[in-house]
Design an enzyme around this catalytic site. Structure first.
Site, PDB file in Angstrom:
ATOM      1  CB  VAL A   1      -0.953  -0.012   1.219  1.00 24.17           C
ATOM      2  CG1 VAL A   1      -1.674   1.326   1.343  1.00 24.17           C
ATOM      3  CG2 VAL A   1      -1.958  -1.146   1.093  1.00 24.17           C
ATOM      4  CG  HIS A   2       3.457   2.504   3.256  1.00 20.97           C
ATOM      5  ND1 HIS A   2       2.744   1.608   4.009  1.00 20.97           N
ATOM      6  CD2 HIS A   2       3.577   3.623   4.027  1.00 20.97           C
ATOM      7  CE1 HIS A   2       2.460   2.140   5.191  1.00 20.97           C
ATOM      8  NE2 HIS A   2       2.948   3.366   5.213  1.00 20.97           N
ATOM      9  CD  GLU A   3       7.045   0.970  -4.154  1.00 17.41           C
ATOM     10  OE1 GLU A   3       7.391   1.627  -5.159  1.00 17.41           O
ATOM     11  OE2 GLU A   3       7.682   0.971  -3.079  1.00 17.41           O
TER      12      GLU A   3
END
Length: 476
Positions: free
Chosen positions: A412-414
């Site tokens: 999700v951060h990526e």
């Protein structure tokens, strides 16, 4: 005071060089230069929040029996969530918004995604509990009409095979989940099968079957009440449009039937947090404009001039040094902006009394402690809907569930980094997954019980991580 004096110095330098406290002011112009896009952004955000009502419609259909949650219900929910987040990301690419608009919209979209998932899967679970309780109430009714035989019955199961030790405890959802062995779940199925068979039951069977079923019904009723303390909030009475959209604006991403609420709004406190919110945004813009924007434009210039990769990498150490302190300040200010000002402002306006949005993460001595303490709302979501769900649904052990949780969070951060930089590299994903071996390292004899050393290592990671990531995304 230090931050205030630092901003005053930036403004003074800008005034001396450019005749304007904001300097060249490209970031502000990028954010508000096109007022039409700001209106489109706010309108799209409102539509996005309104569309979370799709989950409420689905849960109403599940309650009415139109869709079975254990059948097509959860499949439809997952398909909708995929369409939802794809639409959020796709709109940012379609409109070609600046990174400030993109970050706001994508992060808010992810919050709405988590809210929808928690709302759907908790209510979906309760729908299964509600159906089970209705079934058992019907079987108790049938037992009341049974005329027991006088001689011992040969109908399975015999009373001696039924587990009754748990009946000495008060029926509750907690006792049902934690105290009952798996055999007791099988006992319920066998008792229901015995009643459905219509075979004769003796007096002792009728008595024990009724006790077991009533205990189970009371435990299921307790689960349907959840954390609610007032009548009328238990499932399925919570499935109202008002309840759903009230949850949407609350500063939490984990759905409960009831939350602790404050008695009144402290308007002075709310005004303080609102002022702090806008003040922090202004400080962040000043720092970005003065120290980060020039570095970014330098990398853009190098790419435009066709500087080879080796030449850009020779600039990497100096770029890293230029960005370490500005990014450290932006990191701390971003955390303060979201978890201290915005969430507390929302909590005050919505009478939300649980203000445990973070712990003292700056004292962390390991990365697993940081993962728990820096963002309590998301940690609680991952704990319930990823970690525990992986264990219960996929039958994995705790270590595998931890790996799944970290990997999903890293993906999700990526995704956010892809939306900002418009390219997929995986640097953030790799660095986040590296936290797992670092966690194991912190538990070895060399680091265990060495809090100061652990905290120093943690802060070295916090100082260097954001600037290393940004430099890699800019250069490559």
């Amino acid at each position: 005071m230090a931050v205030f004096l630092f901003v005053v110095k930036i403004a003074a330098d800008n005034w001396r060089v450019h005749g304007n406290p904001l300097g060249t002011n490209e970031i502000m112009r990028g954010m508000f230069g096109c007022k039409r896009e700001v209106v489109v952004l706010l309108g799209a955000d409102g539509v996005m929040c309104a569309l979370t009502g799709v989950g409420w419609v689905l849960q109403r259909m599940v309650r009415e029996g139109t869709v079975a949650w254990d059948g097509w219900g959860w499949v439809v929910q997952h398909v909708w969530q995929t369409v939802f987040i794809a639409g959020v990301v796709g709109l940012t690419r379609l409109r070609e918004w600046p990174w400030t608009h993109t970050v706001f919209f994508v992060l808010h979209g992810l919050v709405m995604l988590m809210k929808q998932h928690s709302y759907a899967f908790y209510n979906g679970h309760l729908s299964s509990v509600y159906k089970q309780r209705a079934l058992l109430l019907g079987k108790i009714k049938e037992l009341e009409g049974v005329s027991p035989v006088t001689s011992p019955s040969a109908t399975e199961p015999p009373v001696a095979d039924i587990h009754t030790t748990h009946l000495t405890k008060a029926p509750s959802a907690r006792e049902r989940r934690q105290s009952l062995p798996h055999e007791n779940v099988l006992d319920i199925d066998r008792i229901v099968a015995a009643i459905d068979s219509g075979e004769p039951l003796d007096q002792e069977q009728v008595h024990v079957f009724e006790r077991v079923l009533k205990w189970e019904v009371d435990a299921l009723s307790d689960e349907l009440r959840g954390k609610s303390t007032q009548p009328g909030r238990e499932y399925p009475r919570n499935l109202t449009l008002c309840n759903h959209y009230e949850y949407v604006v609350l500063p939490t991403v984990v759905y409960e039937l009831e939350y602790p609420r404050s008695a009144s709004i402290n308007w002075y406190y709310a005004a303080e947090k609102a002022a702090a919110c806008f003040g922090i945004i202004f400080v962040m813009i000043m720092i970005s404009q003065a120290f980060i924007y020039p570095v970014v434009m330098d990398t853009v210039r190098m790419k435009d001039e066709g500087v080879p990769l080796a030449g850009r990498f020779r600039r990497f150490p100096w770029m890293l040094l230029d960005l370490v302190f500005p990014f450290m300040m932006e990191y701390l200010l971003t955390w303060y902006l979201i978890w201290e000002t915005i969430l507390n402002f929302l909590a005050e306006l919505t009478y939300f009394a649980d203000r445990g949005f973070y712990d003292a993460w700056w004292n962390c001595v390991s990365w697993d402690q940081f993962a728990r303490d820096w963002n309590r709302p998301v940690h609680n979501f991952l704990l319930r809907h990823v970690y525990h769900s992986s264990i219960s649904a996929m039958k994995v052990d705790r270590h595998t569930a931890t790996l799944i949780t970290f990997f999903l969070s890293a993906c999700v951060h990526e995704l956010v980094m892809w939306c900002i930089f418009k390219k997929l590299r995986g640097y953030l994903l790799i660095l986040q997954m590296c936290q797992l071996p670092l966690v194991r390292l912190s538990r070895t004899k060399w680091l265990r019980n060495r809090a100061t050393l652990g905290n120093v290592i943690f802060w070295l990671g916090i100082f260097t991580g954001p600037s290393v990531l940004c430099s890699l995304y800019l250069i490559l």
